[in-house]
Design an enzyme around this catalytic site. Structure first.
Site, PDB file in Angstrom:
ATOM      1  N   HIS A 144      -7.764   9.466  20.044  1.00 46.21           N
ATOM      2  CA  HIS A 144      -6.844  10.553  19.660  1.00 46.21           C
ATOM      3  C   HIS A 144      -7.520  11.456  18.620  1.00 46.21           C
ATOM      4  CE1 HIS A 144      -4.139  12.212  16.619  1.00 46.21           C
ATOM      5  NE2 HIS A 144      -3.243  12.382  17.561  1.00 46.21           N
ATOM      6  N   ASN A 145      -8.101  10.854  17.606  1.00 45.09           N
ATOM      7  CA  ASN A 145      -8.759  11.655  16.563  1.00 45.09           C
ATOM      8  C   ASN A 145      -9.973  12.394  17.115  1.00 45.09           C
ATOM      9  OD1 ASN A 145      -6.875  10.324  14.970  1.00 45.09           O
ATOM     10  ND2 ASN A 145      -8.275  10.080  13.254  1.00 45.09           N
TER      11      ASN A 145
ATOM     12  N   GLY B 119      -0.201  12.308   9.858  1.00 45.88           N
ATOM     13  CA  GLY B 119      -0.374  12.579   8.430  1.00 45.88           C
ATOM     14  C   GLY B 119       0.852  12.159   7.642  1.00 45.88           C
TER      15      GLY B 119
ATOM     16  N   ASN C 257       2.605  -2.649  -4.027  1.00 48.10           N
ATOM     17  CA  ASN C 257       1.331  -1.936  -4.149  1.00 48.10           C
ATOM     18  C   ASN C 257       0.492  -2.685  -5.179  1.00 48.10           C
ATOM     19  OD1 ASN C 257      -0.130   0.651  -3.386  1.00 48.10           O
ATOM     20  ND2 ASN C 257      -0.261   0.750  -5.618  1.00 48.10           N
ATOM     21  N   ARG C 258      -0.838  -2.624  -5.008  1.00 49.84           N
ATOM     22  CA  ARG C 258      -1.731  -3.326  -5.946  1.00 49.84           C
ATOM     23  C   ARG C 258      -1.378  -2.962  -7.383  1.00 49.84           C
ATOM     24  NH1 ARG C 258      -8.089  -2.099  -5.716  1.00 49.84           N
ATOM     25  NH2 ARG C 258      -7.263  -0.005  -6.016  1.00 49.84           N
TER      26      ARG C 258
ATOM     27  N   SER D  34      -0.393   8.296  13.681  1.00 48.63           N
ATOM     28  CA  SER D  34      -0.876   9.676  13.553  1.00 48.63           C
ATOM     29  C   SER D  34       0.241  10.602  13.111  1.00 48.63           C
ATOM     30  CB  SER D  34      -1.442  10.179  14.881  1.00 48.63           C
ATOM     31  OG  SER D  34      -1.815  11.540  14.741  1.00 48.63           O
TER      32      SER D  34
ATOM     33  N   VAL E 117       0.185   7.966  -0.271  1.00 48.39           N
ATOM     34  CA  VAL E 117       1.027   8.902   0.501  1.00 48.39           C
ATOM     35  C   VAL E 117       1.555   8.326   1.806  1.00 48.39           C
ATOM     36  CG1 VAL E 117       0.319  11.152  -0.366  1.00 48.39           C
ATOM     37  CG2 VAL E 117      -1.106  10.023   1.332  1.00 48.39           C
TER      38      VAL E 117
ATOM     39  N   ARG F  80     -39.030   8.297  35.933  1.00 50.79           N
ATOM     40  CA  ARG F  80     -38.961   6.960  35.333  1.00 50.79           C
ATOM     41  C   ARG F  80     -39.781   5.962  36.156  1.00 50.79           C
ATOM     42  NH1 ARG F  80     -34.366   4.517  35.454  1.00 50.79           N
ATOM     43  NH2 ARG F  80     -34.559   3.351  33.512  1.00 50.79           N
TER      44      ARG F  80
ATOM     45  N   GLY G  78       0.869  -1.182   0.000  1.00 53.60           N
ATOM     46  CA  GLY G  78       0.000   0.000   0.000  1.00 53.60           C
ATOM     47  C   GLY G  78       0.899   1.221   0.000  1.00 53.60           C
TER      48      GLY G  78
ATOM     49  N   LYS H 252      -6.093   5.237  18.895  1.00 53.80           N
ATOM     50  CA  LYS H 252      -5.964   6.170  17.755  1.00 53.80           C
ATOM     51  C   LYS H 252      -7.306   6.860  17.476  1.00 53.80           C
ATOM     52  CE  LYS H 252      -4.606   8.408  14.116  1.00 53.80           C
ATOM     53  NZ  LYS H 252      -5.129   8.159  12.838  1.00 53.80           N
TER      54      LYS H 252
ATOM     55  N   GLU I  90      -8.762  15.277  18.877  1.00 53.69           N
ATOM     56  CA  GLU I  90      -8.330  16.231  17.830  1.00 53.69           C
ATOM     57  C   GLU I  90      -9.538  17.058  17.340  1.00 53.69           C
ATOM     58  OE1 GLU I  90      -5.935  14.278  14.713  1.00 53.69           O
ATOM     59  OE2 GLU I  90      -7.234  15.275  13.250  1.00 53.69           O
ATOM     60  N   TYR I  91     -10.667  16.398  17.128  1.00 58.95           N
ATOM     61  CA  TYR I  91     -11.890  17.120  16.729  1.00 58.95           C
ATOM     62  C   TYR I  91     -12.245  18.181  17.777  1.00 58.95           C
ATOM     63  CZ  TYR I  91     -13.795  14.019  12.971  1.00 58.95           C
ATOM     64  OH  TYR I  91     -14.043  13.328  11.817  1.00 58.95           O
TER      65      TYR I  91
ATOM     66  N   LYS J  45      -6.376   1.722   2.059  1.00 57.00           N
ATOM     67  CA  LYS J  45      -7.620   2.378   2.459  1.00 57.00           C
ATOM     68  C   LYS J  45      -8.346   1.480   3.463  1.00 57.00           C
ATOM     69  CE  LYS J  45     -11.516   4.491   0.021  1.00 57.00           C
ATOM     70  NZ  LYS J  45     -11.276   5.880   0.381  1.00 57.00           N
TER      71      LYS J  45
HETATM   72  P1  NBP Z   1      -5.671   5.701   0.761  1.00 54.89           P
HETATM   73  O1  NBP Z   1      -6.495   5.590   1.986  1.00 54.89           O
HETATM   74  O2  NBP Z   1      -6.023   6.711  -0.249  1.00 54.89           O
HETATM   75  O3  NBP Z   1      -5.583   4.259   0.056  1.00 54.89           O
HETATM   76  C1  NBP Z   1      -4.900   4.079  -1.147  1.00 54.89           C
HETATM   77  C2  NBP Z   1      -4.136   2.773  -1.133  1.00 54.89           C
HETATM   78  O4  NBP Z   1      -5.022   1.665  -0.923  1.00 54.89           O
HETATM   79  C3  NBP Z   1      -3.444   2.522  -2.454  1.00 54.89           C
HETATM   80  O5  NBP Z   1      -2.205   1.909  -2.189  1.00 54.89           O
HETATM   81  C4  NBP Z   1      -4.416   1.581  -3.150  1.00 54.89           C
HETATM   82  O6  NBP Z   1      -3.812   0.793  -4.147  1.00 54.89           O
HETATM   83  C5  NBP Z   1      -4.819   0.728  -1.992  1.00 54.89           C
HETATM   84  N1  NBP Z   1      -6.010  -0.099  -2.236  1.00 54.89           N
HETATM   85  C6  NBP Z   1      -7.311   0.245  -2.382  1.00 54.89           C
HETATM   86 BR1  NBP Z   1      -7.928   1.961  -2.400  1.00 54.89          BR
HETATM   87  N2  NBP Z   1      -8.124  -0.790  -2.584  1.00 54.89           N
HETATM   88  C7  NBP Z   1      -7.316  -1.862  -2.573  1.00 54.89           C
HETATM   89  C8  NBP Z   1      -7.560  -3.240  -2.734  1.00 54.89           C
HETATM   90  N3  NBP Z   1      -8.790  -3.719  -2.893  1.00 54.89           N
HETATM   91  N4  NBP Z   1      -6.492  -4.079  -2.696  1.00 54.89           N
HETATM   92  C9  NBP Z   1      -5.255  -3.597  -2.511  1.00 54.89           C
HETATM   93  N5  NBP Z   1      -4.960  -2.294  -2.338  1.00 54.89           N
HETATM   94  C10 NBP Z   1      -5.983  -1.438  -2.372  1.00 54.89           C
HETATM   95  O7  NBP Z   1      -4.116   5.926   1.164  1.00 54.89           O
HETATM   96  P2  NBP Z   1      -3.456   6.847   2.285  1.00 54.89           P
HETATM   97  O8  NBP Z   1      -4.039   8.220   2.303  1.00 54.89           O
HETATM   98  O9  NBP Z   1      -1.987   6.674   2.126  1.00 54.89           O
HETATM   99  O10 NBP Z   1      -3.904   6.181   3.662  1.00 54.89           O
HETATM  100  C11 NBP Z   1      -3.587   4.831   3.966  1.00 54.89           C
HETATM  101  C12 NBP Z   1      -4.194   4.475   5.310  1.00 54.89           C
HETATM  102  O11 NBP Z   1      -3.633   5.319   6.303  1.00 54.89           O
HETATM  103  C13 NBP Z   1      -5.695   4.683   5.395  1.00 54.89           C
HETATM  104  O12 NBP Z   1      -6.255   3.660   6.187  1.00 54.89           O
HETATM  105  C14 NBP Z   1      -5.830   6.014   6.099  1.00 54.89           C
HETATM  106  O13 NBP Z   1      -7.063   6.137   6.781  1.00 54.89           O
HETATM  107  C15 NBP Z   1      -4.661   5.948   7.040  1.00 54.89           C
HETATM  108  N6  NBP Z   1      -4.163   7.233   7.508  1.00 54.89           N
HETATM  109  C16 NBP Z   1      -4.056   8.282   6.673  1.00 54.89           C
HETATM  110  C17 NBP Z   1      -3.553   9.488   7.119  1.00 54.89           C
HETATM  111  C18 NBP Z   1      -3.414  10.641   6.195  1.00 54.89           C
HETATM  112  O14 NBP Z   1      -3.051  11.727   6.663  1.00 54.89           O
HETATM  113  N7  NBP Z   1      -3.659  10.477   4.898  1.00 54.89           N
HETATM  114  C19 NBP Z   1      -3.143   9.626   8.444  1.00 54.89           C
HETATM  115  C20 NBP Z   1      -3.237   8.528   9.275  1.00 54.89           C
HETATM  116  C21 NBP Z   1      -3.732   7.343   8.801  1.00 54.89           C
HETATM  117  P3  NBP Z   1      -3.783   1.302  -5.692  1.00 54.89           P
HETATM  118  O15 NBP Z   1      -2.639   2.255  -5.753  1.00 54.89           O
HETATM  119  O16 NBP Z   1      -3.564   0.076  -6.458  1.00 54.89           O
HETATM  120  O17 NBP Z   1      -5.107   1.961  -5.952  1.00 54.89           O
END
Ligand code: NBP
Length: 476
Positions: free
Chosen positions: A185-186, A130, A32-33, A128, A12, A446, A9, A182, A189-190, A75
């Site tokens: 924590h969020n 980002g 990655n997929r 946490s 970002v 009641r 995965g 976590k 944060e809200y 995701k």
């Molecule tokens: P996303 O949440 O946007 O997920 C994208 C990733 O999931 C890509 O690698 C995508 O592969 C993969 N994916 C999906 Br969508 N469906 C899939 C499937 N069926 N099989 C395999 N891979 C699949 O990415 P992110 O923003 O980097 O966040 C990742 C995790 O971290 C999430 O759970 C998010 O809630 C958590 N998080 C995010 C933050 C933040 O600030 N963004 C902070 C803390 C935690 P692909 O490239 O092949 O589509």
């Protein structure tokens, strides 16, 4: 097989976590997929460390040293299950699957149980901070077995943020504990963001101050007890000017706050456990109200503007009042969040160390703040503290601002400025310290309409009064 850790995965978060591992000298298997993201990681950051890129999941798993440590960063939800289903047949007993996404903790409990039955470790981990945190050091909240932490923990501690040399990562507790913490924590944060937004609105409306002026006030606040990442970025955002219009940036942003759902989960769990997390709930509902477009249009059209007009004679005194009210409300919101962790820990059998949670939130994460040291110290004084607010430091800090807090909430009400988190925090404070609550009347009602019974202040037992008959009291 030569990689010490793997990341699948590479959006970002995963991409930056993989780079963080590599920069700390680990050989990192990456997958990655869709292969394009893997290629782009290698092209952009391959020189930063030792990566082993694989196109297939099977090659990825084969490239890992045993016991394998696979970080899943996709995701949250169905994607996580899909990746686990693909991984599990390729793994062997003792291997560790780390879900570092934002999973809902009941899903983590379910997945941990399923993988344990197959002899695998499943470590639901809160991360946490980002994308910036993932790259340079996040706050990391791993759950799962202590056995898995023995080999995985040192690697996670290595890449986590450090405060005074202490890693912002520690073992949280079994199965869903890491993701639960976590989630809270969020939620906190809200609440913290909402309180800051209310303070900004009061300063804006009370003083008629510009965004830049208020930004300067927040910058000043960031040198004292309120020092935190959220106050710091607030000062920065408020001073930012929109390039297209030349207006303050905050003034051109549409006032409808969105959410991804962790606040909602926190509130739902607060309801399930019966923990009054009013600060987090008000913050979540305030976002919902902001997005209630037709209701807001109808309200603006039909509800009279009857409120008073601000009369602030001492500008500096008002600013100090708002600062004290913000700090006191913030203490309440955190106190409620830590209460929720204690309640969940008891309910789900997790034995979470609350002082340690405050410690690992001091760096890397969004709610990082100077004041978290005070929370750790409070739980060091008493690990079983039933109410954070009742710790000697916090009683003092809140008492110091109490009169200001009441003035601010009263002024907000008199002048028609919504301050739901400020005012509900004050109501919680007055509720939790009350000698006697009107809950006695609720119990009587009641018993009247539903024979739900009541207990008495003067003797043991459960009682019911025959309200429709002779009003005699019986022991139930
Ligand atoms: P996303 O949440 O946007 O997920 C994208 C990733 O999931 C890509 O690698 C995508 O592969 C993969 N994916 C999906 Br969508 N469906 C899939 C499937 N069926 N099989 C395999 N891979 C699949 O990415 P992110 O923003 O980097 O966040 C990742 C995790 O971290 C999430 O759970 C998010 O809630 C958590 N998080 C995010 C933050 C933040 O600030 N963004 C902070 C803390 C935690 P692909 O490239 O092949 O589509």
């Amino acid at each position: 097989a030569r990689a010490q850790i793997g990341v699948t995965g590479l959006a970002v978060m995963g991409r930056n976590l993989a780079r963080n591992f590599a920069r700390h000298g680990y050989t990192v298997a990456v997958h990655n997929r869709s292969y394009a993201k893997t290629e782009s990681l290698i092209a952009d950051a391959g020189h930063e460390g030792d990566f082993v890129a694989s196109e297939s999941m099977a090659d990825f798993v084969a490239s890992l040293e045993r016991p394998r440590k696979v970080v899943v960063m996709v995701k949250a939800g169905a994607a996580t299950d899909a990746v686990i289903d693909e991984l599990v047949p390729l793994l062997e007993e003792g291997d560790i699957v780390v879900d570092a996404g934002n999973a809902h903790f009941p899903d983590t409990i379910r997945r941990e149980e399923a993988l344990r039955a197959k002899g695998l470790h499943f470590v639901g981990t809160g991360v946490s901070g980002g994308e910036e945190g993932a790259l340079n050091g996040p706050s990391i909240m791993p759950g799962g077995t202590r056995e898995s932490y023995a080999s995985l923990g040192p690697i996670l501690e290595d890449i986590s943020a450090k405060v005074d040399g202490t890693p912002c990562c520690t073992y949280v507790g079994p199965d869903g504990a890491g993701h639960f913490v976590k989630m809270v924590h969020n939620g906190i944060e809200y609440a913290d963001m909402q309180l800051i937004a209310e303070a900004y609105d009061l300063l804006k409306q009370g003083l008629g101050a510009s965004a830049a002026e208020i930004g300067q006030i927040f910058a000043d606040w960031n040198t004292g007890d309120l020092e935190s990442f959220l106050i710091e970025i607030t000062a920065d955002v408020l001073q930012h000017v929109d390039a297209a219009t030349g207006s303050a940036f905050v003034d051109i942003v549409l006032d409808q706050a969105e959410q991804k759902g962790t606040g909602r989960w926190t509130v739902q769990n607060g309801l399930d456990l019966g923990v009054p997390i009013t600060g987090i709930a008000e913050a979540t509902f305030a976002r919902a109200l902001s997005g209630s477009v037709p209701q807001r249009a109808a309200g603006r059209a039909a509800l009279p503007a009857d409120a008073g007009t601000w009369e602030i004679t001492d500008r500096d005194a008002f600013i100090e009042d708002v600062r004290l009210a913000l700090y006191a409300s913030k203490v309440v919101a955190y106190s409620q969040g830590f209460d929720q962790i204690a309640a969940a820990s008891a309910e789900y059998g997790w034995d979470v160390d609350r002082g340690a949670m405050a410690r690992i939130w001091r760096g890397g994460c969004i709610i990082r703040a100077r004041f978290l040291n005070r929370i750790t110290e409070a739980y060091e004084r008493d690990a079983e503290l039933p109410l954070l607010l009742a710790d000697e430091y916090f009683t003092g800090a809140v008492a110091n601002g109490l009169a200001a807090w009441r003035r601010v909430v009263a002024q907000a009400a008199l002048n028609g400025v919504p301050a739901p988190a400020f005012s509900s925090s004050l109501a919680y404070y007055d509720g939790v310290r009350a000698e006697r609550l009107p809950a006695a009347l609720i119990q009587a009602q009641r018993d009247f309409f539903g024979a739900h019974t009541y207990r008495r202040t003067d003797r043991e037992g459960t009682f019911h009064t025959e309200w429709s008959g002779d009003r005699a009291e019986q022991e139930a």
